[in-house]
Write a protein that holds these residues in place. Structure first.
Motif, mmCIF file in Angstrom:
data_model
loop_
_atom_site.group_PDB
_atom_site.id
_atom_site.type_symbol
_atom_site.label_atom_id
_atom_site.label_comp_id
_atom_site.label_asym_id
_atom_site.label_seq_id
_atom_site.Cartn_x
_atom_site.Cartn_y
_atom_site.Cartn_z
ATOM 1 N N TYR A 147 1.094 -1.129 0.274
ATOM 2 C CA TYR A 147 -0.183 -0.039 0.066
ATOM 3 C C TYR A 147 0.425 1.030 -0.232
ATOM 4 C CZ TYR A 147 -3.982 -2.932 1.395
ATOM 5 O OH TYR A 147 -4.765 -4.063 1.933
ATOM 6 N N LYS A 148 1.759 1.695 -0.793
ATOM 7 C CA LYS A 148 2.874 2.420 -0.429
ATOM 8 C C LYS A 148 2.488 4.023 -1.505
ATOM 9 C CE LYS A 148 7.025 0.231 0.029
ATOM 10 N NZ LYS A 148 8.199 -0.392 -0.662
ATOM 11 N N ILE A 149 2.045 4.790 -0.991
ATOM 12 C CA ILE A 149 2.155 6.026 -2.200
ATOM 13 C C ILE A 149 2.918 6.286 -2.829
ATOM 14 C CG2 ILE A 149 1.060 8.280 -1.872
ATOM 15 C CD1 ILE A 149 -1.273 6.222 -0.890
ATOM 16 N N LYS A 150 3.199 6.103 -4.326
ATOM 17 C CA LYS A 150 4.076 6.976 -5.084
ATOM 18 C C LYS A 150 4.283 7.546 -5.697
ATOM 19 C CE LYS A 150 5.008 1.362 -5.447
ATOM 20 N NZ LYS A 150 4.937 0.547 -6.488
ATOM 21 N N CYS A 151 2.923 8.533 -5.548
ATOM 22 C CA CYS A 151 2.796 9.660 -5.700
ATOM 23 C C CYS A 151 2.983 10.860 -4.897
ATOM 24 C CB CYS A 151 1.622 10.133 -6.922
ATOM 25 S SG CYS A 151 0.026 9.487 -5.191
ATOM 26 N N PRO A 152 2.992 12.303 -5.484
ATOM 27 C CA PRO A 152 2.847 13.774 -4.558
ATOM 28 C C PRO A 152 1.880 13.279 -3.789
ATOM 29 C CG PRO A 152 3.942 14.411 -6.324
ATOM 30 C CD PRO A 152 3.187 13.017 -6.625
ATOM 31 N N ALA A 153 1.650 13.596 -2.186
ATOM 32 C CA ALA A 153 0.619 13.110 -0.650
ATOM 33 C C ALA A 153 0.594 13.731 -0.278
ATOM 34 C CB ALA A 153 1.404 11.733 -0.554
ATOM 35 N N GLN A 154 -0.414 14.574 0.503
ATOM 36 C CA GLN A 154 -0.631 15.375 1.006
ATOM 37 C C GLN A 154 -1.619 13.964 2.460
ATOM 38 O OE1 GLN A 154 0.759 19.247 2.231
ATOM 39 N NE2 GLN A 154 -0.483 17.904 4.316
ATOM 40 N N LEU A 155 -0.985 14.537 4.004
ATOM 41 C CA LEU A 155 -2.195 14.138 5.052
ATOM 42 C C LEU A 155 -2.273 16.010 5.188
ATOM 43 C CD1 LEU A 155 0.632 11.488 6.605
ATOM 44 C CD2 LEU A 155 -1.056 11.154 4.540
ATOM 45 N N ILE A 156 -3.280 15.015 5.887
ATOM 46 C CA ILE A 156 -4.845 16.294 6.509
ATOM 47 C C ILE A 156 -5.563 15.724 7.996
ATOM 48 C CG2 ILE A 156 -5.781 18.162 5.857
ATOM 49 C CD1 ILE A 156 -5.893 18.109 3.235
ATOM 50 N N CYS A 157 -4.458 16.276 8.843
ATOM 51 C CA CYS A 157 -6.350 15.599 9.977
ATOM 52 C C CYS A 157 -6.004 17.133 10.765
ATOM 53 C CB CYS A 157 -4.916 14.708 10.949
ATOM 54 S SG CYS A 157 -6.240 14.079 12.174
ATOM 55 N N GLY A 158 -7.792 17.145 11.546
ATOM 56 C CA GLY A 158 -8.334 17.681 12.508
ATOM 57 C C GLY A 158 -7.316 17.218 13.518
ATOM 58 N N GLU A 159 -7.248 18.870 14.310
ATOM 59 C CA GLU A 159 -6.763 18.259 16.267
ATOM 60 C C GLU A 159 -7.942 18.174 16.657
ATOM 61 O OE1 GLU A 159 -5.063 22.336 16.805
ATOM 62 O OE2 GLU A 159 -3.320 22.139 15.317
ATOM 63 N N LYS A 160 -8.835 17.747 16.316
ATOM 64 C CA LYS A 160 -9.696 17.308 17.493
ATOM 65 C C LYS A 160 -10.925 16.489 17.150
ATOM 66 C CE LYS A 160 -10.565 22.184 19.845
ATOM 67 N NZ LYS A 160 -11.253 23.326 20.016
ATOM 68 N N ASP A 161 -9.803 15.461 16.184
ATOM 69 C CA ASP A 161 -10.325 13.951 15.511
ATOM 70 C C ASP A 161 -10.448 13.305 16.076
ATOM 71 O OD1 ASP A 161 -10.533 11.550 14.229
ATOM 72 O OD2 ASP A 161 -10.010 12.828 12.439
ATOM 73 N N HIS A 162 -11.175 12.797 17.139
ATOM 74 C CA HIS A 162 -11.229 11.968 17.807
ATOM 75 C C HIS A 162 -12.200 10.541 17.827
ATOM 76 C CE1 HIS A 162 -9.857 15.237 20.600
ATOM 77 N NE2 HIS A 162 -10.988 15.949 20.840
ATOM 78 N N ALA A 163 -11.781 10.914 16.398
ATOM 79 C CA ALA A 163 -12.546 8.990 15.277
ATOM 80 C C ALA A 163 -11.910 8.205 15.418
ATOM 81 C CB ALA A 163 -12.924 9.419 13.964
ATOM 82 N N GLY A 164 -11.910 7.373 16.549
ATOM 83 C CA GLY A 164 -11.021 6.218 16.512
ATOM 84 C C GLY A 164 -9.572 6.268 17.383
ATOM 85 N N SER A 165 -8.588 6.002 16.905
ATOM 86 C CA SER A 165 -7.242 6.856 17.397
ATOM 87 C C SER A 165 -6.196 7.148 15.567
ATOM 88 C CB SER A 165 -5.724 5.696 17.426
ATOM 89 O OG SER A 165 -6.803 5.270 18.563
ATOM 90 N N CYS A 166 -7.363 7.965 15.526
ATOM 91 C CA CYS A 166 -6.512 8.742 13.937
ATOM 92 C C CYS A 166 -5.682 9.631 13.745
ATOM 93 C CB CYS A 166 -8.112 9.871 13.303
ATOM 94 S SG CYS A 166 -7.534 10.023 11.277
ATOM 95 N N ILE A 167 -5.418 10.470 15.001
ATOM 96 C CA ILE A 167 -4.591 11.437 15.300
ATOM 97 C C ILE A 167 -3.103 10.132 15.679
ATOM 98 C CG2 ILE A 167 -2.971 13.092 17.153
ATOM 99 C CD1 ILE A 167 -6.405 13.807 17.524
ATOM 100 N N ARG A 168 -2.607 9.232 16.376
ATOM 101 C CA ARG A 168 -1.947 8.632 16.887
ATOM 102 C C ARG A 168 -2.093 8.020 15.313
ATOM 103 N NH1 ARG A 168 -1.592 2.736 17.319
ATOM 104 N NH2 ARG A 168 -3.360 2.728 18.105
#
Length: 271
Positions: free
Chosen positions: A208-229
């Motif tokens: 599951y490698k990302i071989k193209c340009p990429a950007q991760l975005i995450c809300g500072e108050k994202d409490h869905a599961g362990s998304c921040i971790r």
């Protein structure tokens, strides 16, 4: 946006598309998260339509993509997506996936690594097996009864406040969830099956490698599961740039659309 239908052996997938910029240009592929529908990206479609080709779907089993047989995998979703992109003569796809949509994007990258031109993960997480624990996988495969027997009013309240911090984001999620008002069984099936195929995709232990340009975005108050971790580890292990969205929840593209849109533009400009 033109609404179209793609027919599979399991059911029909409804999608909306505008290719006014021509097939030789970038197409932004917006993939909503689990139980959400195409309206999740209204603020993005509103901003990008007319500037780029845009695409968004109701994922299999969701909203208008119903009835649908729940006997498909995450990789099947990625294959159907590619069939649609081929059908629409889309050559330069940039996938922008929120939560489950981000997992579909990673599955697509696994199957079609040379086709994907860019990838934006919005409050999603890495699909590799090494990031999750045994107990997390065990729970993911057993979520349907939780959603089926949890009191609907409480589920509605939790579902709305648990994913968005803004009044717009919460109202939108309320409207989306109310599609299933009176049919909690269907809602539970969608959620349960989605988490199950996610666990199975992780257990497949593919690169599951990302071989193209990429950007991760995450809300500072994202409490869905362990998304921040997960996102902290994903960024650390891969070096993919990450943007933390202040005061945003799990649906950060609805809580802070201008900021998220600007990050998408930044990635596009780097392609």
């Amino acid at each position: 946006m033109n609404e179209k239908i793609y027919r599979t052996q399991c059911g029909n997938i409804h999608y909306w598309i505008n290719m006014a910029q021509g097939s030789g240009n970038i197409t932004l592929i917006f993939l909503p998260g689990l139980t959400a529908d195409h309206r999740l990206f209204d603020k993005q479609i509103e901003y990008f339509e007319g500037k780029y080709n845009v695409f968004v779907w109701d994922a299999p089993g969701h909203a208008k993509s119903w009835p649908f047989k729940f006997d498909f995998s995450l990789l099947d979703k990625a294959k159907w997506l590619d069939d649609i992109l081929c059908r629409e003569n889309i050559h330069y796809p940039v996938i922008i996936g929120q939560s489950m949509g981000g997992y579909v994007g990673q599955a697509y990258s696994e199957l079609f690594p040379n086709k994907l031109k860019g990838f934006v993960s919005i409050d999603s997480a890495p699909l590799q097996r090494k990031y999750v624990t045994e107990i997390e996988l065990w729970l993911l495969k057993r979520m349907e009864p939780v959603y089926r027997y949890y009191p609907w009013k409480s589920l509605l309240k939790t579902g709305i406040k648990g994913v968005a911090t803004s009044s717009y984001g919460r109202k939108l999620m309320y409207d989306i969830m109310m599609i299933y008002d009176g049919d909690q069984k269907r809602y539970a099936q969608i959620a349960g099956h989605g988490f199950k195929i996610l666990a199975e995709a992780m257990e497949a232990n593919l690169p599951y490698k990302i071989k193209c340009p990429a950007q991760l975005i995450c809300g500072e108050k994202d409490h869905a599961g362990s998304c921040i971790r997960y996102n902290k580890a994903w960024h650390k292990n891969t070096g993919i740039p990450i943007a933390w969205i202040k005061n945003a929840g799990h649906n950060s593209n609805t809580d802070a659309p201008k900021e998220v849109n600007s990050l998408i533009v930044k990635l596009i400009n780097e392609l």
